[in-house]
Design an enzyme around this catalytic site. Structure first.
Site, short mmCIF file in Angstrom:
data_model
loop_
_atom_site.label_atom_id
_atom_site.label_comp_id
_atom_site.label_asym_id
_atom_site.label_seq_id
_atom_site.Cartn_x
_atom_site.Cartn_y
_atom_site.Cartn_z
N THR A 90 3.14 7.91 -2.18
CA THR A 90 3.16 7.50 -1.18
C THR A 90 2.81 8.08 0.13
O THR A 90 2.68 9.12 -0.13
CB THR A 90 4.02 6.48 -0.50
OG1 THR A 90 5.08 6.11 -2.06
CG2 THR A 90 4.67 5.70 0.52
N THR B 70 9.48 8.75 0.70
CA THR B 70 8.24 9.42 0.05
C THR B 70 9.06 9.41 -1.99
O THR B 70 9.92 10.15 -1.78
CB THR B 70 7.42 9.58 -0.01
OG1 THR B 70 6.18 9.75 -1.16
CG2 THR B 70 7.89 10.66 0.16
N VAL C 220 7.18 -4.77 -6.46
CA VAL C 220 6.61 -4.14 -4.84
C VAL C 220 8.06 -3.19 -4.57
O VAL C 220 9.11 -3.03 -5.71
CB VAL C 220 7.50 -5.74 -4.31
CG1 VAL C 220 7.97 -4.62 -2.87
CG2 VAL C 220 6.57 -6.39 -3.59
#
Length: 285
Positions: free
Chosen positions: A156, A206, A185
């Site tokens: 991320t 992350t 998601v």
């Protein structure tokens, strides 16, 4: 006279880096941090700086966000992103979007629109078309190396910024986990989980999204700041809580209401770059 000293920190994702790309990833984080810093340096807002930094990371195919996002179980790109301003708790997020080169910019438009916080899937595409937001061919986001390897690509990307007016902002963007189910998601677009900003602090996370969601990691870190922890201490304690509650690993970056930077990870790597007033960019893994 400036009352607050600006600062910015970015991360390029947490997890093992199995190839020789670490130096290039650090360079990418440095470029992103400097893009945001140029905005802060001339008095720009933390929100603008955070968005600009994440766009640089989304455009870099080394990172799992925007161009270069990992593929889901159907071999498609679906991306999540969120951006949040600490003043007024304004936030915008998109989830499971495709055909958008820079999801963080679309999330910013959701924030500015103000009617909703999170828009997902086809609804996000319809919103983008309604406001004239540029779309792209979904295949253009798949880099050749990702298609050939079809391998786990961690991370991320994220940025946290503090501006000269003492305002905080956080932004996070991701292509998600490899081979995820369509429509999955992660934590990045969920406020309080992967992204959070208030007047106390701002955080971008992350790692393993399902665990981060359950532990509301970003909000936990801000609560630790509010309880008096120093930034690096708060980051480390939040990760310790995550590990204790879920047994999972992650990383996070944060800035407190005084502009002090902190970060921590319990993974093997998390490329980071930060800039504070009067100092050169500093990188860490």
């Amino acid at each position: 006279m400036t009352e607050f000293q600006p600062s910015i920190i970015v991360h390029g994702g947490a997890g093992p880096i199995k190839d020789d790309s670490l130096a290039a990833r650090l360079d990418g984080c440095r470029a992103a941090a400097l893009a945001g810093w140029e905005i802060l340096r001339v008095g720009g807002s933390a929100l603008d700086a955070a968005e600009a930094a994440v766009i640089v990371l989304e455009d870099n195919p080394l990172f799992n966000a925007g161009t270069g996002s990992t593929l889901n179980s159907l071999g498609q790109v679906e991306m999540d992103a969120a951006i949040m301003a600490g003043d007024g708790l304004r936030a915008g997020a998109v989830a499971a979007v495709t055909g958008i080169k820079n999801p963080i910019a679309l999330a910013r438009r959701v924030l500015e629109d103000g009617r909703h916080v999170l828009i997902a899937g086809e609804g996000a595409a319809l919103f983008a078309r309604a406001i004239g937001f540029p779309e792209c061919a979904p295949a253009s986001l798949i880099v050749a190396s990702e298609k050939q390897r079809w391998d786990n690509k961690h991370g991320t990307v994220g940025c946290v910024a503090f501006d000269q007016n003492g305002k905080l902002a956080a932004a996070t963007s991701t292509g998600g986990v490899f081979n995820k189910l369509p429509g999955r998601v992660g934590d990045s677009p969920l406020i309080g989980c992967g992204t959070y900003a208030s007047r106390v602090g701002a955080v971008s996370c992350t790692g393993y999204g399902e665990a981060i969601i359950r532990a509301t990691l970003a909000r936990d870190a801000v609560q630790l700041l509010q309880g008096g922890s120093e930034p690096s201490e708060a980051a480390g304690l939040a990760l310790a809580n995550l590990a204790e509650l879920t047994g999972s690993s992650a990383g996070l970056i944060l800035i407190d209401s005084r502009g002090r930077v902190g970060y921590a990870r319990n993974t093997t790597h998390m490329p980071v770059c930060y800039v504070t007033l009067g100092s050169d960019p500093k990188t860490a893994v």
